[in-house]
Enzyme design. Sequence first.
Site, mmCIF file in Angstrom:
data_model
loop_
_atom_site.group_PDB
_atom_site.id
_atom_site.type_symbol
_atom_site.label_atom_id
_atom_site.label_comp_id
_atom_site.label_asym_id
_atom_site.label_seq_id
_atom_site.Cartn_x
_atom_site.Cartn_y
_atom_site.Cartn_z
ATOM 1 N N SER A 23 -7.670 -0.507 -1.559
ATOM 2 C CA SER A 23 -6.959 -0.166 -2.792
ATOM 3 C C SER A 23 -7.781 0.795 -3.642
ATOM 4 C CB SER A 23 -6.642 -1.432 -3.590
ATOM 5 O OG SER A 23 -7.836 -2.139 -3.845
ATOM 6 N N HIS B 45 -1.783 2.139 1.720
ATOM 7 C CA HIS B 45 -2.024 1.156 0.673
ATOM 8 C C HIS B 45 -0.748 0.399 0.348
ATOM 9 C CE1 HIS B 45 -3.051 0.220 -3.765
ATOM 10 N NE2 HIS B 45 -3.382 -0.784 -2.990
ATOM 11 N N GLU C 268 1.411 3.641 -0.550
ATOM 12 C CA GLU C 268 0.744 4.917 -0.813
ATOM 13 C C GLU C 268 0.112 5.377 0.501
ATOM 14 O OE1 GLU C 268 -0.882 4.998 -5.371
ATOM 15 O OE2 GLU C 268 -1.854 3.571 -4.041
ATOM 16 N N ASN D 117 -3.010 2.480 -8.936
ATOM 17 C CA ASN D 117 -4.086 1.711 -9.579
ATOM 18 C C ASN D 117 -4.815 2.537 -10.624
ATOM 19 O OD1 ASN D 117 -3.550 -0.609 -8.261
ATOM 20 N ND2 ASN D 117 -5.132 -0.378 -6.700
#
Length: 712
Positions: free
Chosen positions: A431, A454, A466, A504
Amino acid sequence: MAAAGAITVREETWDHRRIVRVIFDLPDKPVNVLTTETMRALGEVLGNLEQEPPSGLVLESAKPGVFIAGADIHEIEKIDAADAAATVAREGRDLLWKLHTIRCPTYAAIDGVALGGGLEAALFCDYRIVSDSPKTRVGLPEVTLGIIPGFGGTQTLPRLIGLQPALDLILTGRQIDGRRAEKLGLADRCVPHDTFQEEVEAFVMRHPKKAAWPRRSPPFFLIRELTCSMARSAVLKKTQGNYPAPLAAIAAVRRGLGRELSEGLRIETEIFSALPQTRECKNLIRTFFQMEKFKKYSIPRLEEMARARGKPAPARACAVIGAGTMGAGIAQHLSACGLGVRLKDIDVKFLQRGIGAAEKIVRGSLARKRIRREEARDILARILPTLDYGPLRSAELVIEAVLEDLPLKRKVFDDLERVTARGVVLATNTSSLPIGKIAEGRPAESQGRYIGLHFFNPVDKMPLVEIVVAPCTSDETLARALEFVKAIKKTPVVVKDRPGFLVNRVLMPYMNESAYLLSEGVRIDHIDRLALKFGMPMGPLHLLDVVGLDVGEKVSHVLHEAYGDRMAPCPLFERLRREGRLGQKNERGFYLYKGGKKQPDHALYDGLPAAPAIAGEDITDRLILTMVNEAARVLSEGVVDDAETVDVGMLLGTGFPPFRGGLLKYADDRGLQSCVDRLYAFSERHGARFAPCDDLVRLAKSGGRFHQETVR
Ligand code: 3HC
């Protein structure tokens, strides 16, 4: 009889009865939709039949897997005033009224999706026959587009299946399969897909007369009022009043149900006409088309490569390394999509826990009737646990999902380099760690195989993946990964290999800011409540608890190191760490989780200032505009191609409210100069972390927007 554009009319004799088959098949379109033209054609057909009605009229489709997907959403998107909206609804419902009142029994033969206006057409028929095909799904998804059913659905459905089940379908936009439709009384019969045509003919023969209408008498006034007001409270609680359509749908049902159908339809039109021109509706339609586009995401140079060399064959056999929460979730999802999965870990205990986690997800799907018992068994049977790398030799794509620790990940890939064949895609579910660092130092021909995939937790529910492309990633690997993500029914966003990628990275300042607000004394539940009111699915402090404060800490350090002071973790996190607060997993974070109940932990206020007088608007802006600012940086650095990718990523990765159209669409709508002014004001008051980035300032100054053109 003559063919009328998208509709073919066939007259046949079934057992001495004159049956007219009205067959929808929009030329050059993958689905049937009720465009103005199609409706006009249907009107002509019905007009011609009125003089000399046949013994039966069957509505059907020639498109496999589709009955009718509703009114044309492109046309609804263009509506900009109440009178135009009223005209669309009135014309539609008057047309379907003709179907309802024609002097012969009418039948809808549904072997595929029947949604929105498509289902409403079927609801005006005397009978509905549906197939048991997995493609058959019926529903009224209008509220998800910011409108209400406008071709009679709010009036016909409750009169057919009863108030409560009708409200449930209308307010959730839920789509149900043929069997469920039969159970609810929405369909008269659910018949096998394989013998659909014969079954329809047999049904028509057995039901030669018009059906009684309505099928159900309306509930007593008091019951109706109570049910509707309970539904209204539930909607308000869930949506914080941000979505006008479900409330409007309840009003249409409530006002129309005790009256004549024709009067109910008039009320529905009146209520419908206030909705298509609202910003919420435009944003929700925009979101619908964005989702459609990203589900089919393609990159021109890869398309060209595919034309020259052929499309890469989708991987059938996969491997997942690490049976923790993410690994087990990924393995379960891949298997649910029909892929064979080797799940590798280093200890039987971990494998057992991973398989247990996969079983729990499967049991949940079974309980919600999403899958059948045999499917559940097959999903679990396709996940083969292993402690050795040997069985991974046959894998065509490997996803590593071990702990977020660079040396550990590199060790796993050392082993994978030894056992996997040359063309196998080597993906990491990290991540935050750079893919380039994981691939570093390996033979040049191998580095091209490295890519990030991801996934988001919980994998079975979160639709986003992702795809992280490092400078070393080859186009061949990217093309394979892209096809893979689409094949497993996830929506891809392609991002560059920068720490935190897209979601994130943009989300971290929001979570960090919530901790700053708390350290200034703002109450925990007040912060979260304001985020919910804005439309976020979960408050930032609650989200931190759910993600795990230890996990959040790891990511925040990576981002701090990469991006400097503006990402410095709020000092309050250090205290949380000292106090052993991990969040939901040890029932102690910002909230206490005791006996399934969540309560803000007042002990956290010790040593903090008393609740300050900060306007709610300031709190919301501090949370949301930090994300806008970081997203602007993501764009400037070319981490993603465009503002649309940011919006789709944030929508699917964080649940950013669809009625706002996306994070950057929200900034555009609000005005970029207003965002910049607020950020400057916050940076003066609260620190340089708020300073608007250069590109945002420039764009605002030039009067520009993030989104230049429409979605399509
Ligand atoms: N109007 C316009 N275009 C539509 C459409 C509609 N109702 N339904 C689907 N399409 C388009 C899609 O945008 C897509 O276009 P593209 O090829 O340019 O990308 C194409 O048809 C095919 O769709 P998909 O590739 O998504 O095909 P799938 O098999 O994956 O899904 C579907 C098909 C389940 C029908 C899905 O497209 C869908 O959910 N459509 C929307 C259904 C809907 O919301 N209907 C309600 C419309 S509003 C209404 O009826 C109002 C009335 O009450 C007045």
